[in-house]
Design a protein around this motif. Structure first.
Motif, PDB file in Angstrom:
ATOM      1  N   PHE A 128       0.886  -1.341   0.028  1.00 44.77           N
ATOM      2  CA  PHE A 128       0.116   0.033   0.080  1.00 44.77           C
ATOM      3  C   PHE A 128       0.756   1.277   0.123  1.00 44.77           C
ATOM      4  O   PHE A 128       0.773   2.079  -0.590  1.00 44.77           O
ATOM      5  N   PHE A 129       1.803   1.227   0.812  1.00 47.80           N
ATOM      6  CA  PHE A 129       2.740   2.197   0.831  1.00 47.80           C
ATOM      7  C   PHE A 129       4.210   1.991   0.704  1.00 47.80           C
ATOM      8  O   PHE A 129       4.545   1.036   1.271  1.00 47.80           O
ATOM      9  N   LYS A 130       5.107   3.009   0.245  1.00 44.70           N
ATOM     10  CA  LYS A 130       6.437   2.768   0.339  1.00 44.70           C
ATOM     11  C   LYS A 130       7.248   2.524   1.246  1.00 44.70           C
ATOM     12  O   LYS A 130       8.108   1.719   1.749  1.00 44.70           O
ATOM     13  N   VAL A 131       6.648   3.454   2.263  1.00 41.83           N
ATOM     14  CA  VAL A 131       7.305   3.567   3.904  1.00 41.83           C
ATOM     15  C   VAL A 131       6.120   3.376   4.581  1.00 41.83           C
ATOM     16  O   VAL A 131       5.044   4.139   4.640  1.00 41.83           O
ATOM     17  N   ASN A 132       5.969   2.153   5.577  1.00 43.26           N
ATOM     18  CA  ASN A 132       4.839   2.196   6.654  1.00 43.26           C
ATOM     19  C   ASN A 132       5.117   3.193   7.744  1.00 43.26           C
ATOM     20  O   ASN A 132       6.320   2.973   8.370  1.00 43.26           O
ATOM     21  N   ALA A 137      -1.274   2.116  17.376  1.00 41.12           N
ATOM     22  CA  ALA A 137      -2.233   1.281  17.429  1.00 41.12           C
ATOM     23  C   ALA A 137      -2.158  -0.045  17.706  1.00 41.12           C
ATOM     24  O   ALA A 137      -1.280  -0.511  17.263  1.00 41.12           O
ATOM     25  N   LYS A 138      -3.080  -0.753  18.435  1.00 46.61           N
ATOM     26  CA  LYS A 138      -3.076  -1.848  18.516  1.00 46.61           C
ATOM     27  C   LYS A 138      -4.290  -2.845  18.240  1.00 46.61           C
ATOM     28  O   LYS A 138      -5.398  -2.613  18.715  1.00 46.61           O
ATOM     29  N   LEU A 139      -4.008  -3.433  16.995  1.00 47.60           N
ATOM     30  CA  LEU A 139      -5.116  -3.896  16.373  1.00 47.60           C
ATOM     31  C   LEU A 139      -5.316  -5.538  16.654  1.00 47.60           C
ATOM     32  O   LEU A 139      -6.164  -6.199  16.173  1.00 47.60           O
ATOM     33  N   SER A 140      -4.069  -6.176  16.988  1.00 49.54           N
ATOM     34  CA  SER A 140      -3.978  -7.701  17.189  1.00 49.54           C
ATOM     35  C   SER A 140      -5.216  -8.202  18.178  1.00 49.54           C
ATOM     36  O   SER A 140      -5.421  -7.678  19.006  1.00 49.54           O
ATOM     37  N   GLY A 141      -5.925  -9.061  17.705  1.00 55.26           N
ATOM     38  CA  GLY A 141      -6.832  -9.977  18.415  1.00 55.26           C
ATOM     39  C   GLY A 141      -8.112 -10.017  17.500  1.00 55.26           C
ATOM     40  O   GLY A 141      -7.883 -10.135  16.419  1.00 55.26           O
ATOM     41  N   LYS A 165       2.359  -6.829  13.010  1.00 54.24           N
ATOM     42  CA  LYS A 165       3.939  -7.230  13.171  1.00 54.24           C
ATOM     43  C   LYS A 165       4.632  -6.332  12.257  1.00 54.24           C
ATOM     44  O   LYS A 165       4.566  -6.302  11.199  1.00 54.24           O
ATOM     45  N   ASP A 166       5.499  -5.602  12.967  1.00 50.59           N
ATOM     46  CA  ASP A 166       6.508  -4.878  12.355  1.00 50.59           C
ATOM     47  C   ASP A 166       5.866  -4.045  11.323  1.00 50.59           C
ATOM     48  O   ASP A 166       6.432  -3.679  10.253  1.00 50.59           O
ATOM     49  N   THR A 186      -1.575  -2.765   5.884  1.00 50.73           N
ATOM     50  CA  THR A 186      -0.916  -1.946   7.057  1.00 50.73           C
ATOM     51  C   THR A 186      -1.702  -1.035   7.621  1.00 50.73           C
ATOM     52  O   THR A 186      -2.988  -1.101   7.285  1.00 50.73           O
ATOM     53  N   ILE A 187      -1.371  -0.115   8.544  1.00 51.32           N
ATOM     54  CA  ILE A 187      -2.041   0.835   9.246  1.00 51.32           C
ATOM     55  C   ILE A 187      -1.280   2.332   8.943  1.00 51.32           C
ATOM     56  O   ILE A 187       0.029   2.167   9.116  1.00 51.32           O
ATOM     57  N   SER A 188      -1.928   3.160   8.577  1.00 58.00           N
ATOM     58  CA  SER A 188      -1.157   4.259   8.336  1.00 58.00           C
ATOM     59  C   SER A 188      -2.149   5.419   8.673  1.00 58.00           C
ATOM     60  O   SER A 188      -3.445   5.615   8.085  1.00 58.00           O
ATOM     61  N   ASP A 189      -1.665   6.239   9.578  1.00 55.68           N
ATOM     62  CA  ASP A 189      -2.463   7.670   9.751  1.00 55.68           C
ATOM     63  C   ASP A 189      -3.981   7.058  10.591  1.00 55.68           C
ATOM     64  O   ASP A 189      -4.829   7.612   9.909  1.00 55.68           O
TER      65      ASP A 189
END
Length: 296
Positions: A128-132, A137-141, A165-166, A186-189
């Motif tokens: 999605f993005f060249k640099v994450n 934020a914690k989305l695991s689960g 993860k990373d 990924t997560i961004s903004d």
């Protein structure tokens, strides 16, 4: 003299054109590629694949998180590349030029073909993005998810299972009818991006993280034109509706019965004597369905 000059100039121009054509790279380069499929609304569904050499033949691995789906039926004639997906009646038709592919992904269905514009570029491993960007934020689960149509007339419960993860996000969405395969993103903004392409289906999920326990403004894109809304709440004990409560015989029927020809043309019926007093396991599935193939 002027006539000779025109002939010489024409020959020089033709030579230059052929030289340029000869320098064009039509080779399907080995290594990582980034590709996109475009929906009818303009949203792009990104995915990655890797081209390698196997016993002198090019093969492609579609990459979705830790899952890789191998495609080994690849043919090329000059600048035209045809990639046929195994098991599923779909293929990519594309033109190749200087480490880029441009064409269409075609999914053959019973009454029509679904066609999605396809683009790919060699050497790009990002999704999605060249640099994450760094995220707290914690989305695991496990998440309780509510899907709805654009007019909110139809709602369906689901479950989201994510692993962060990373700087990357992995997981899937599960509904009563199955899951949405291996998603990667990924997560961004404070925005969530997840996608998958496995040769049979193309999925894109986006959403906004309101806080560590709430996702709003979710959009789900499937194939060329399907769009749904979704929201989610963090819920470690989220469950799906009971399968038996949504599966039943039609009114007027008290058992399943059928008859059809087998592979040899012999008629088979559930009421045949060979099935009497025996437990018969019946599986209904589509050869185009990855989840069904996994189950089989």
């Amino acid at each position: 003299m002027k006539y000779c000059f025109k002939i010489i100039a024409s020959l020089f121009l033709l030579s230059a054109l052929y030289a340029c054509k000869g320098n064009t790279n039509y080779r399907l380069e080995e290594g990582i590629w980034r590709a996109t499929l475009k929906t009818s609304s303009g949203a792009e569904i990104p995915f990655n694949f890797e081209v390698t050499d196997s016993a002198g033949q090019k093969v492609i691995d579609l990459i979705n998180g830790e899952d890789q789906f191998r495609v080994n039926e690849i043919s090329q004639h000059s600048d035209s590349v045809l990639i046929r997906m195994p098991l599923f009646d779909t293929e990519i038709h594309a033109k190749i030029k200087d480490k880029t592919l441009s064409g269409n992904w075609i999914k053959h269905m019973s009454d029509s073909d679904m066609v999605m514009p396809f683009e790919a570029r060699h050497g790009e491993s990002w999704r999605f993005f060249k640099v994450n960007s760094a995220q707290e934020a914690k989305l695991s689960g496990r998440w309780s998810v509510s899907f709805s149509t654009a007019d909110h007339d139809l709602r369906e419960a689901g479950i989201g299972e994510f692993e962060q993860k990373d700087g990357r996000l992995y997981g899937t969405f599960i509904r009563a009818t199955g899951d949405h395969r291996f998603l990667e993103g990924t997560i961004s903004d404070k925005k969530i991006y997840l996608s998958a392409f496995d040769g049979a289906n193309a999925f894109l999920f986006t959403g906004k993280l309101l806080n560590d326990s709430t996702i709003v403004d979710g959009m789900f894109y499937s194939g060329f034109s399907l769009v749904q809304n979704w929201t989610a709440k963090k819920d470690d004990i989220a469950i799906l509706p009971d399968a038996y409560s949504i599966t039943a015989l039609k009114d007027g029927f008290d058992k399943i019965d059928f008859s059809f020809p087998d592979l040899n043309g012999k008629k088979v019926s559930l009421s045949d004597s060979k099935f009497k007093n025996k437990v018969v396991l019946i599986q209904f599935f589509g050869s185009w369905c990855p989840n069904c193939m996994d189950e089989t």
